[in-house]
Scaffold this active site. Sequence first.
Site, mmCIF file in Angstrom:
data_model
loop_
_atom_site.group_PDB
_atom_site.id
_atom_site.type_symbol
_atom_site.label_atom_id
_atom_site.label_comp_id
_atom_site.label_asym_id
_atom_site.label_seq_id
_atom_site.Cartn_x
_atom_site.Cartn_y
_atom_site.Cartn_z
ATOM 1 C CG HIS A 125 -23.809 -28.931 45.978
ATOM 2 N ND1 HIS A 125 -23.918 -30.088 47.006
ATOM 3 C CD2 HIS A 125 -22.675 -28.349 46.196
ATOM 4 C CE1 HIS A 125 -22.712 -29.921 47.529
ATOM 5 N NE2 HIS A 125 -21.826 -29.056 47.191
ATOM 6 C CD GLU A 126 -21.063 -26.037 43.720
ATOM 7 O OE1 GLU A 126 -20.779 -25.133 44.325
ATOM 8 O OE2 GLU A 126 -20.601 -27.289 43.829
HETATM 9 ZN ZN LIG Z 1 -20.352 -28.082 47.996
#
Ligand SMILES: [Zn+2]
Length: 694
Positions: free
Chosen positions: A486-487
């Site tokens: 995600h990051e």
């Molecule tokens: Zn996010």
Amino acid sequence: MKHITLLAGIMLAVLSCTMENPLLTESKLPYGAPPFDKIRHEHYLPAFEQGIAEAKAEIDAIVANPAAPDFANTIEALENAGETLDRVGGIFYNLLEADTDDEMQRIAEEISPKMTEYEMYVSLNEPLFERIKAVYDKRDSLGLDKEQYKLLEDSYKDFVRSGALLSPADKEKYGQYEEELSLLCLKYGKNVLAATNAYTLNVTDEARVAELPDFVREAAAETAKAKGQEGWTFDLSYPSYSAFMKYSTDRELKKQLYLAYNTKAVGGGNDNLENVRQIVDLRIKIANLLGYPTYADYAIEDRMARTPAAVDGLIRELLEPSLPAARKEVAGILAFAKENGFAEDALQPWDFSYWSERYKDANYALNDALLKPYFQLEDCIGAVFGLAGKLYGLQFEERSDIPGYHKDVKVYDVKDADGRHLALFYADFFPRESKRGGAWMTEFRGQSIVDGVEKRPFISLVTNFTKPTAQSPSLLTHDELTTLLHEFGHSLHGMMAEGRYGSQTGTNVARDFVELPSQIMENWAFEPEFLDGFARHYQTGETLPADLIEKVKATQNYLAAYFQVRQLQFGILDMAWHSLTALPEEGTKEFEKKVLAPTAVMPDVPECCMSPSFSHIFSGGYSAGYYSYKWAEVLEADAFSLFQEKGIFNREVATSFRNNILSMGSREDEAVLYRRFRGHDPQPEALLRKLGIQ
Ligand SMILES: [Zn+2]
């Protein structure tokens, strides 16, 4: 004349402190990387002060320019003002989260009013706005390209949305409303916190906590001890509350705790029932003053959704199939509960957590311990870098000659397929006292081109993964692998930015769009083709068994419809409050119940009311914005379905995603960008399919 004197003053200040202040001298490092090894606490304040003074002088120079306002001398000049301040702030505010201490916090407090004062200096600057408006009024005759046109529009709107077009009397009113609103939101937040802290459930009869797992009982015993109580104490903090609801079989106590949790700030000494109405009322007034029928119209206008109708439409489309599916899921849990000794006709809300957990245990045998040995941090990082290589041709090269801000931080030079430098990437994985919890992506510097000189971005990814020890490597849970992806998705959005104006590049996009590049990356964590490539048992070297991958996928959708309806209910309530043109006749609780009744999946509890503790929308930044979570999920599911169609490593799809989304920032309208990538508007069906609803 005045600003010349001011500049002379700055020059002197510069002479006296630049010699030793690395924040104010040009970096000699490759790509102009921040000299973290030389920056000390005492450098921040003078650097901020100089940054603010320079920025103000630049604003003054725009205003005092005798030439008629045009795009270059006003809009572009404003966009480029404050370079030093941006650089200093970019470093300080990120380290305040990732590597802080008391002194950093003290500096932050000292700088905060100065920054607010500077922001007001710009946003309330009438002669500055007059120049912007003069350029805006002749926008179609200036021969601007798309990026310039959008920058002009956005700059103008920013001022207008903060009341720049109002009459002096209305400006005063606007200021008053805003001030009252911010005080009320503060009070609301304080009440939620106080109400949360005011309640405890103390249990002294050991039989009533006997079936709780040891770790839950131990934590409760510690809480009791800390409060000088006997036995076991539970409170309304999420870990304590949710663990009790999940594991306890004592329906009476669960009811008590549930009622306490769901009547927070409802009546009593920390009552928010009336504050909710006052906040809503002020927001209606502000929206009306600025020319909008409702606050939702105002708030959603500059997001991808554009209108409340589009948001309501999305909610409806998701709700329609999800509601019956959620009711079916609840019925399934009830049937399971009855088979296992539950004697009532219906599950009450305080029964649900316990029985849904037991159901999950019985049907999906999967836990962190089974998966962790296959996810060594180094392998996961390699896999994530490799994925960026497969999709976009990126290469990551560790640079030991460029300092990080902490010894745990690794710095990578990110190169494009053709060897062009794209970004510096700072990776900071392990917890320490100086770092706050959680995981995030941020940038020390964004991408921009000023006077023909390009600045490539400095991106940072921060997490709190378990540190390796002499005995065992750092092993991630599947959740953590998903977080890393995600990051990293946000990071790619920052690293691959291509544009001219910093306010339009990288992750500077609408709130309901910004999670698309990050959430889409999470999908790879559930793809066997990706996992097979790197997941090896750290002791035996064995690949991740297919049935475990299957289980991960199955668990992902457990109670998907139920949780979707929960999220939609929050969105519906948020939209209902912020779509009002006047306060409702009924009270807060009655209004909420009327709004939510049609979506109920469990019996109503008359005492409960969530508006008084719905901090996201009443004291956080999510008013008329809670829907963004679901909006982004629809975007990513719909976007990822193209990868599923053409192959999850398909270079053509990836290139289109890069060219239309990742590199574009907000240089064009996000809805246009999305359509260009996907060939259609976001379709909720993809999310419903992904969740197995329909
Ligand atoms: Zn996010």
